[in-house]
Design a protein around this motif. Sequence first.
Motif, PDB file in Angstrom:
ATOM      1  N   PHE A 114      81.222  13.482  45.608  1.00 36.95           N
ATOM      2  CA  PHE A 114      81.985  12.439  44.924  1.00 36.95           C
ATOM      3  C   PHE A 114      83.410  12.392  45.461  1.00 36.95           C
ATOM      4  O   PHE A 114      83.957  11.314  45.728  1.00 36.95           O
ATOM      5  CB  PHE A 114      81.988  12.711  43.423  1.00 36.95           C
ATOM      6  N   HIS A 117      83.543  10.810  48.753  1.00 36.85           N
ATOM      7  CA  HIS A 117      83.322   9.359  48.652  1.00 36.85           C
ATOM      8  C   HIS A 117      84.575   8.644  48.158  1.00 36.85           C
ATOM      9  O   HIS A 117      84.829   7.498  48.538  1.00 36.85           O
ATOM     10  CB  HIS A 117      82.155   9.102  47.698  1.00 36.85           C
ATOM     11  N   SER A 283      83.359   6.154  36.958  1.00 29.93           N
ATOM     12  CA  SER A 283      82.793   6.244  38.303  1.00 29.93           C
ATOM     13  C   SER A 283      82.082   7.571  38.497  1.00 29.93           C
ATOM     14  O   SER A 283      80.995   7.631  39.078  1.00 29.93           O
ATOM     15  CB  SER A 283      83.889   6.078  39.359  1.00 29.93           C
ATOM     16  N   TYR A 287      78.115   8.172  39.227  1.00 31.90           N
ATOM     17  CA  TYR A 287      77.746   8.900  40.451  1.00 31.90           C
ATOM     18  C   TYR A 287      76.936  10.151  40.106  1.00 31.90           C
ATOM     19  O   TYR A 287      75.915  10.440  40.749  1.00 31.90           O
ATOM     20  CB  TYR A 287      79.019   9.282  41.209  1.00 31.90           C
TER      21      TYR A 287
END
Length: 307
Positions: A114, A117, A283, A287
């Motif tokens: 994560f 990303h 988010s 995820y």
Amino acid sequence: MDYLKCVESFIAATESGSFTAAADKLGITPAMVGKHIQMLETRTGCVLINRTTRRQGLTEAGHRFYLYGVQILSTIEDADSLARHLNEQVTGMLRISAPVAFGQRILTPILSKFLQHYPAVNADLVLSDRRVDMIEERFQIAIRIGNLQDEGYVAVPLPPYEMVLAASPSYLDTHGTPVTPADLARHNCVSFSQWRSAHRWQLLGPEGQVDIDIVPRLTVDSGEAIRQAALSGLGVVMHSCVTLQDDIDAGRLNRVLPDYAPVSRPMHLLRLPIRPAATVVSSFFEYFMQELVPQRGLPAGDGHIIG
């Protein structure tokens, strides 16, 4: 048929004046450009480009489709740009609490991906087997194993936390191997102090659930300490598969009463009931569920407020 590639080839051929120039622009062969345009004409039922050996030109239908095709590609470009912009807006600090074994083996790899990303996000991951106070200790997210209390958090169910009974080969050679759940009463047992039922082990067997009262030789608040007690030969332990499975696979520990599986413990992903949630929190929620749920066999569900 890749419709967008067909539209892209048609627009490139129209603007560049030839299939060869369009192919150079798109990095494909002229034959592929021609195939894409032919597929587009088949789909629309119209000839879009009049082609001769010397020149090509748009038909009336081709002129009209060109205007729409430009809009299609422009809309896609705008959507991609918006997605990149939103991705760049996921910023800030995440403070997360999780049990030690789950955090080390399951959560940390997902969190690391994560953070890669979303390069504008930083995280403070605190691994502890105690139950934290999210508000008092300023955690935005927590992994909670066990039954939920009335705490008012938004909770998303996760796959149940699977448990196993195990002991070292040396302990079993010295004290014998339990054959029935009742045999545990005469064995040294190591229990986890954070469980409400630290002195009662619940097992599921052929006859259903069996509750066994034990008098632990050792009660401890750390999953790793329980593992080390088992490896040292102290006694029979009941703890998570995440903590003990590698040792069982390697022969350092043996499963005990394999026909009686300890009752799995519920597990939840929690966040504070702030609406709307901060983008970085929502988010990560999304995820984490995408990464965890498919590999562990639980359909993703909406969070619900407990309390």
